[in-house]
Scaffold this motif. Structure first.
Motif, short mmCIF file in Angstrom:
data_model
loop_
_atom_site.label_atom_id
_atom_site.label_comp_id
_atom_site.label_asym_id
_atom_site.label_seq_id
_atom_site.Cartn_x
_atom_site.Cartn_y
_atom_site.Cartn_z
N ALA A 15 34.18 -4.17 73.16
CA ALA A 15 35.00 -3.43 74.13
C ALA A 15 35.02 -4.14 75.48
CB ALA A 15 34.48 -2.01 74.29
N GLN A 16 33.87 -4.67 75.92
CA GLN A 16 33.81 -5.39 77.19
C GLN A 16 34.52 -6.74 77.11
OE1 GLN A 16 32.72 -4.27 80.22
NE2 GLN A 16 32.71 -2.34 79.05
N LEU A 17 34.42 -7.40 75.97
CA LEU A 17 35.15 -8.66 75.79
C LEU A 17 36.65 -8.42 75.93
CD1 LEU A 17 33.20 -10.22 72.80
CD2 LEU A 17 33.77 -11.46 74.88
N LYS A 18 37.15 -7.37 75.30
CA LYS A 18 38.58 -7.07 75.37
C LYS A 18 39.03 -6.86 76.81
CE LYS A 18 38.85 -4.80 70.84
NZ LYS A 18 39.15 -3.53 70.15
N LYS A 19 38.19 -6.22 77.60
CA LYS A 19 38.56 -5.90 78.98
C LYS A 19 38.47 -7.11 79.91
CE LYS A 19 37.05 -1.04 79.01
NZ LYS A 19 36.08 -0.08 79.59
N ARG A 20 37.50 -8.01 79.66
CA ARG A 20 37.13 -8.95 80.71
C ARG A 20 37.30 -10.43 80.40
NH1 ARG A 20 31.29 -6.40 81.77
NH2 ARG A 20 31.06 -8.16 83.21
N ILE A 21 37.45 -10.81 79.14
CA ILE A 21 37.44 -12.24 78.83
C ILE A 21 38.64 -12.97 79.40
CG2 ILE A 21 38.59 -12.06 76.59
CD1 ILE A 21 35.66 -14.41 77.55
N GLY A 22 39.75 -12.28 79.57
CA GLY A 22 40.93 -12.92 80.13
C GLY A 22 40.70 -13.50 81.52
N ARG A 23 39.74 -12.92 82.24
CA ARG A 23 39.44 -13.41 83.59
C ARG A 23 38.83 -14.81 83.54
NH1 ARG A 23 35.35 -9.33 85.34
NH2 ARG A 23 34.86 -11.02 86.81
N ALA A 24 38.24 -15.20 82.42
CA ALA A 24 37.58 -16.50 82.33
C ALA A 24 38.56 -17.66 82.49
CB ALA A 24 36.84 -16.63 81.00
N VAL A 25 39.85 -17.41 82.23
CA VAL A 25 40.84 -18.47 82.38
C VAL A 25 41.84 -18.16 83.49
CG1 VAL A 25 40.65 -19.24 79.98
CG2 VAL A 25 42.30 -17.45 80.57
N ALA A 26 41.56 -17.12 84.29
CA ALA A 26 42.48 -16.71 85.35
C ALA A 26 42.24 -17.52 86.63
CB ALA A 26 42.31 -15.22 85.64
N PRO A 27 43.28 -17.76 87.41
CA PRO A 27 43.11 -18.45 88.69
C PRO A 27 42.12 -17.70 89.58
CG PRO A 27 45.45 -18.23 88.12
CD PRO A 27 44.69 -17.39 87.15
N GLY A 28 41.25 -18.45 90.22
CA GLY A 28 40.29 -17.83 91.14
C GLY A 28 39.03 -17.33 90.47
N ASP A 29 38.99 -17.36 89.15
CA ASP A 29 37.78 -16.96 88.43
C ASP A 29 37.15 -18.18 87.78
OD1 ASP A 29 37.03 -14.05 88.43
OD2 ASP A 29 39.15 -13.83 87.87
N ASP A 30 35.87 -18.05 87.46
CA ASP A 30 35.12 -19.17 86.91
C ASP A 30 34.61 -18.81 85.52
OD1 ASP A 30 33.44 -21.58 86.91
OD2 ASP A 30 31.77 -20.16 87.12
N PRO A 31 34.89 -19.62 84.49
CA PRO A 31 34.45 -19.30 83.13
C PRO A 31 32.95 -19.05 83.02
CG PRO A 31 36.01 -21.11 83.07
CD PRO A 31 35.71 -20.86 84.51
N GLU A 32 32.15 -19.86 83.68
CA GLU A 32 30.70 -19.71 83.58
C GLU A 32 30.23 -18.36 84.12
OE1 GLU A 32 26.62 -22.26 84.48
OE2 GLU A 32 28.52 -22.90 85.37
#
Length: 414
Positions: free
Chosen positions: A377-394
């Protein structure tokens, strides 16, 4: 229909009991159809009728719900103290942890249990004991639009570098989604795991604990962000807002060059006249050594005490003829070794062979972890941010790792 008395000798041989004691088995199942004409209710009604004809003192009552409702419906029944005898659903580990389910070896004959595809049987275990009986399976391959590839003068990719090069060529031809990357909330856990596996990582580490922020996983999402998303090769919709259904619809509309897909995409694309090809998932340095496998599960609840009758019915459910019938109706992979062998050799199933060939290389979600539902459930909500501008995958993966560990600790404490 033969009378119950007339069937006494037969029933004694089948292990369902004898005499006048009538048994009603209640099964709640998921619907794999896309219309009333191919609803799973039709499959189950025919199967129940065939079983009842051989076992006149057993009634099999099947209720089918959509995938968006079935897990909730079963949970509500269980919480109300009215658990069905069997439920064919998306998960099992939380029920097993509460000691609500029969073990597989409490139910099935030895030949039936031994016939499950090994990866699927293992994925059905909690602490080494199988509670989840695999019911339907699929794997993922890379779909590509042959028409768009021909116009761009490119060949199907084998590695990440090939995929990025193909995506650049497709973009130069004006393709809307050179590579569709659905990391939206519908099924982001699938696309994520497919990419993590292709980078040599995954959700769990080598000792079976969560390792979402491993160096390999960070490298995978860093590559995705820098080489695909950052270079505008994933289309006009941000990956974190693109759902699988929308990506599939764009592919069938001819707007996608490449995407990861499962068997149902074949018929959808064919209906729209899209010429497509399928190849194994590209990996970081060549064809991926592993791919995503997905299974749905049959469970049997102890509540009503129909252990013997349930076991006999499930032996019938997993007969090759029935397994192949279901798999062919819904473009899914058989969950038994013998039915898989039949499908692999049958001309009528040649379209499914690319997916069947991937099964030995497949890894499944960690569904045996009682924390998995919360983590997914958390992956579905948040993983997209890992490739979003201004966010950091790590950073995003480290946050998800912390969430996963908390969920695991809470599940263990519970």
């Amino acid at each position: 229909m033969v009378s119950a008395l007339g069937m006494t000798a037969v029933l004694a041989g089948c292990g369902v009991g004898t005499g006048s004691d009538a048994v009603t088995l209640r099964l709640v199942a998921a619907d794999y159809g896309d219309s009333g004409s191919n609803s799973s209710q039709r499959y189950w009604d025919a199967l129940a009728e065939a079983y009842e004809a051989r076992h006149p003192d057993v009634t099999v009552d099947v209720t089918v719900h959509s995938w968006s409702d079935v897990d909730r419906e079963v949970r509500e029944l269980v919480d109300a103290g009215r658990a069905p005898d069997m439920a064919q659903i998306g998960s099992y580990a939380d029920y097993a942890a509460k000691d609500l389910l029969y073990r597989a070896d409490d139910l099935l004959s030895i030949p039936t249990q031994a016939n499950f595809v090994s990866q699927l049987a293992t994925a059905g275990q909690v602490k080494g004991v199988q509670y989840g009986l695999p019911f339907a399976a699929s794997t993922r391959v890379l779909f590509y639009n042959k028409t768009l590839f021909a116009k761009a003068g490119i060949t199907p990719p084998e590695s990440w570098e090939d995929l990025a090069e193909a995506a650049r060529a497709l973009k130069a031809q004006g393709v809307k989604y050179p590579y569709a990357l659905p990391l939206g909330p519908e099924e982001a856990q699938a696309e994520t795991m497919q990419w993590l596996l292709s980078g040599g990582g995954g959700y769990l580490d080598t000792v079976g604990t969560y390792g979402l922020d491993s160096a390999r996983n960070v490298d995978t999402f860093t590559w995705l962000k820098d080489e695909l998303v950052g270079k505008e090769l994933t289309g006009p919709v941000a990956p974190g807002k693109l759902n699988r259904a929308a990506a599939f619809a764009a592919f069938t509309a001819g707007d996608v060059g490449m995407l990861n897909g499962h068997p149902s995409l074949m018929k959808a694309a064919e209906k729209k006249g899209v010429k497509f090809g399928m190849v194994p998932t590209p990996g970081v340095d060549g064809q991926s050594r592993s791919t995503l496998g997905v299974a749905d599960w049959m469970t049997a609840f102890k509540k009503n005490g129909h252990q013997e009758a349930v076991g006999d019915f499930l032996d019938f459910v997993y007969d090759d003829e029935n397994v192949l019938d279901f798999s062919r109706r819904y473009d899914l992979l058989p969950v038994t070794t013998s039915a898989s062998g039949t499908m692999g050799a049958a001309e009528q199933d040649k379209d499914l062979k690319p997916f069947l060939d991937q099964m030995p290389l497949s890894e499944l979600y960690p569904v045996g972890e009682t924390s998995w539902a919360a983590v997914a459930a958390q992956l579905k909500k948040r993983i997209g941010r890992a490739v979003a501008p201004g966010d950091d995958p790590e950073t995003v993966l480290a946050q998800l790792q912390s969430t996963a560990l908390r969920a695991e600790n809470a599940a263990s404490a519970g």
